[in-house]
Design an enzyme around this catalytic site. Structure first.
Site, PDB file in Angstrom:
ATOM      1  N   SER A   1       5.186   4.638   1.775  1.00 32.51           N
ATOM      2  CA  SER A   1       4.595   3.551   2.561  1.00 32.51           C
ATOM      3  C   SER A   1       5.657   2.979   3.488  1.00 32.51           C
ATOM      4  O   SER A   1       6.648   2.391   3.045  1.00 32.51           O
ATOM      5  CB  SER A   1       4.065   2.451   1.645  1.00 32.51           C
TER       6      SER A   1
ATOM      7  N   HIS B   1       2.760   7.361   4.622  1.00 31.73           N
ATOM      8  CA  HIS B   1       1.613   6.485   4.352  1.00 31.73           C
ATOM      9  C   HIS B   1       1.751   5.257   5.260  1.00 31.73           C
ATOM     10  O   HIS B   1       2.747   4.521   5.175  1.00 31.73           O
ATOM     11  CB  HIS B   1       1.620   6.083   2.872  1.00 31.73           C
TER      12      HIS B   1
ATOM     13  N   ASP C   1       0.229   1.749   6.458  1.00 30.08           N
ATOM     14  CA  ASP C   1      -0.673   0.656   6.071  1.00 30.08           C
ATOM     15  C   ASP C   1      -1.053  -0.173   7.282  1.00 30.08           C
ATOM     16  O   ASP C   1      -0.199  -0.854   7.863  1.00 30.08           O
ATOM     17  CB  ASP C   1       0.016  -0.214   5.019  1.00 30.08           C
TER      18      ASP C   1
ATOM     19  N   MET D   1      -3.163  -3.239   8.645  1.00 30.21           N
ATOM     20  CA  MET D   1      -3.829  -4.480   8.192  1.00 30.21           C
ATOM     21  C   MET D   1      -4.169  -5.345   9.393  1.00 30.21           C
ATOM     22  O   MET D   1      -3.345  -5.481  10.301  1.00 30.21           O
ATOM     23  CB  MET D   1      -2.885  -5.264   7.287  1.00 30.21           C
TER      24      MET D   1
ATOM     25  N   HIS E   1      -3.843   4.245   6.087  1.00 28.51           N
ATOM     26  CA  HIS E   1      -4.665   3.496   5.134  1.00 28.51           C
ATOM     27  C   HIS E   1      -5.160   2.250   5.864  1.00 28.51           C
ATOM     28  O   HIS E   1      -4.392   1.305   6.052  1.00 28.51           O
ATOM     29  CB  HIS E   1      -3.784   3.164   3.909  1.00 28.51           C
TER      30      HIS E   1
ATOM     31  N   MET F   1      -6.825  -1.109   6.307  1.00 32.56           N
ATOM     32  CA  MET F   1      -7.293  -2.317   5.614  1.00 32.56           C
ATOM     33  C   MET F   1      -7.818  -3.234   6.712  1.00 32.56           C
ATOM     34  O   MET F   1      -7.230  -4.286   7.008  1.00 32.56           O
ATOM     35  CB  MET F   1      -6.136  -2.948   4.831  1.00 32.56           C
TER      36      MET F   1
ATOM     37  N   MET G   1      -6.380   1.740  -5.441  1.00 30.67           N
ATOM     38  CA  MET G   1      -5.336   0.719  -5.315  1.00 30.67           C
ATOM     39  C   MET G   1      -4.905   0.272  -6.713  1.00 30.67           C
ATOM     40  O   MET G   1      -5.737  -0.071  -7.551  1.00 30.67           O
ATOM     41  CB  MET G   1      -5.864  -0.502  -4.539  1.00 30.67           C
TER      42      MET G   1
ATOM     43  N   GLY H   1      -2.893  -5.592   0.699  1.00 31.14           N
ATOM     44  CA  GLY H   1      -2.453  -6.693   1.572  1.00 31.14           C
ATOM     45  C   GLY H   1      -0.950  -6.850   1.684  1.00 31.14           C
ATOM     46  O   GLY H   1      -0.460  -7.271   2.727  1.00 31.14           O
TER      47      GLY H   1
ATOM     48  N   GLY I   1       3.116  -5.278   0.375  1.00 28.42           N
ATOM     49  CA  GLY I   1       3.976  -4.376  -0.376  1.00 28.42           C
ATOM     50  C   GLY I   1       4.715  -5.158  -1.461  1.00 28.42           C
ATOM     51  O   GLY I   1       4.688  -6.397  -1.481  1.00 28.42           O
TER      52      GLY I   1
ATOM     53  N   ASP J   1      -1.933   3.879  -5.034  1.00 28.66           N
ATOM     54  CA  ASP J   1      -1.153   3.101  -4.074  1.00 28.66           C
ATOM     55  C   ASP J   1      -0.912   1.684  -4.576  1.00 28.66           C
ATOM     56  O   ASP J   1      -1.860   0.934  -4.808  1.00 28.66           O
ATOM     57  CB  ASP J   1      -1.953   3.065  -2.757  1.00 28.66           C
TER      58      ASP J   1
ATOM     59  N   GLY K   1       6.334   2.436  -1.702  1.00 29.69           N
ATOM     60  CA  GLY K   1       7.013   1.793  -0.585  1.00 29.69           C
ATOM     61  C   GLY K   1       8.327   1.211  -1.027  1.00 29.69           C
ATOM     62  O   GLY K   1       9.391   1.832  -0.944  1.00 29.69           O
TER      63      GLY K   1
HETATM   64  C1  DX5 Z   1      -0.649  -2.520  -0.046  1.00 33.95           C
HETATM   65  C2  DX5 Z   1      -0.389  -1.182   0.594  1.00 33.95           C
HETATM   66  C3  DX5 Z   1       0.551  -0.299  -0.158  1.00 33.95           C
HETATM   67  C4  DX5 Z   1       1.887  -0.903  -0.441  1.00 33.95           C
HETATM   68  C5  DX5 Z   1       2.801   0.041  -1.158  1.00 33.95           C
HETATM   69  O1  DX5 Z   1      -1.614  -3.188   0.681  1.00 33.95           O
HETATM   70  O2  DX5 Z   1      -1.588  -0.481   0.733  1.00 33.95           O
HETATM   71  O3  DX5 Z   1       0.661   0.964   0.489  1.00 33.95           O
HETATM   72  O4  DX5 Z   1       2.495  -1.347   0.726  1.00 33.95           O
HETATM   73  O5  DX5 Z   1       4.016  -0.595  -1.326  1.00 33.95           O
HETATM   74  P1  DX5 Z   1       4.695  -0.834  -2.741  1.00 33.95           P
HETATM   75  O6  DX5 Z   1       5.040   0.543  -3.249  1.00 33.95           O
HETATM   76  O7  DX5 Z   1       5.878  -1.656  -2.399  1.00 33.95           O
HETATM   77  O8  DX5 Z   1       3.701  -1.517  -3.613  1.00 33.95           O
HETATM   78 ZN    ZN Z   2      -1.471   1.653   1.360  1.00 33.35          ZN
END
Ligand code: DX5
Ligand code: ZN
Length: 212
Positions: free
Chosen positions: A7, A31, A33, A35, A64, A66, A135, A140, A142, A173, A195
């Site tokens: 991530s 990956h 993210d 948002m 991904h 969101m 999930m 939302g 990391g 994830d 991540g």
């Molecule tokens: C959360 C994201 C994840 C997250 C992963 O909304 O979809 O991909 O950032 O990061 P870690 O591994 O730090 O939880």
């Molecule tokens: Zn993600």
């Protein structure tokens, strides 16, 4: 063989190239993210960053989403170089047609669910997607703590996929690290997203080695 997706939310954005080259060398998938501050209470990054990563990436890009109305952006993500595109089940009225749209743009389609949505709600779509994104934190942010009941959710989903003889993969994830990677793979996860546990580790290569 489990695949490791990194991530990029935890990347060093002042030195993004360094982290992209690290993923090229040591992991399997980027990956990304995305948002929008509406579907989730946070805003991440958009097309300029995705395109910059795509310009030097040697591994598949997995975005991904969101965001609300994911169908509006399918074409843009295809054009930006994304090969795998997932959206949240409850971000659209008609998940099967969003998956179809993703396929028509030449990408693999995935459907994501947060930890409070039953895995059974994915069952109608297992034959129209290449992967499901489970999930293991609430989407939302990391760096959150892994939710333990993810193992039973993954194994229930895996049993259903196997029972029906389907090839849909399972991606997990959130809060994934060397501490839970083996148990997740044993439960049936095919792609592990990590991540902060990798990119913020003192030794990121070692963190990936532990996950493998
Ligand atoms: C959360 C994201 C994840 C997250 C992963 O909304 O979809 O991909 O950032 O990061 P870690 O591994 O730090 O939880
Ligand atoms: Zn993600």
């Amino acid at each position: 063989m489990r695949q490791i997706a990194i991530s990029m939310l935890s990347a060093d954005f002042l030195h993004l190239e360094k982290d992209v080259r690290f993923v090229n060398a040591e992991a399997d998938i980027f990956h990304l993210d995305i948002m929008d501050g509406v579907f989730v209470p946070n805003i991440s990054y958009g097309f300029p960053v995705v395109e910059a990563i795509a310009s030097i990436s040697e591994k598949p890009l997995d975005a991904h989403l969101m965001i609300v109305s994911p169908e509006k952006y399918v074409e843009r993500f295809a054009g930006a170089g994304v090969g795998m595109l997932s959206f949240h089940l409850n971000a659209t009225e008609d998940p099967a047609s969003v998956a179809d749209l993703i396929h028509r743009h030449g990408m693999k389609a995935g459907i994501a669910i947060n930890p409070d949505i039953p895995v059974e709600s994915l069952y109608p779509y297992l034959d129209c997607c290449e992967y499901m994104l489970i999930m293991s934190v609430f989407a939302g942010f990391g760096g959150q703590k892994f939710i333990e009941n993810t193992y039973s959710r993954v194994s229930a989903l895996k049993s259903e996929i196997t029972r029906r003889g389907l090839s849909c993969l399972i991606e997990v994830d959130g809060g994934v690290s060397g501490k839970n990677a083996s148990a997740l793979a044993e439960a049936g996860a095919d792609i592990l997203v990590s991540g902060s546990a990798v990119l913020k580790a003192p030794d990121p290569s070692e963190a990936i080695r532990l996950m493998r």
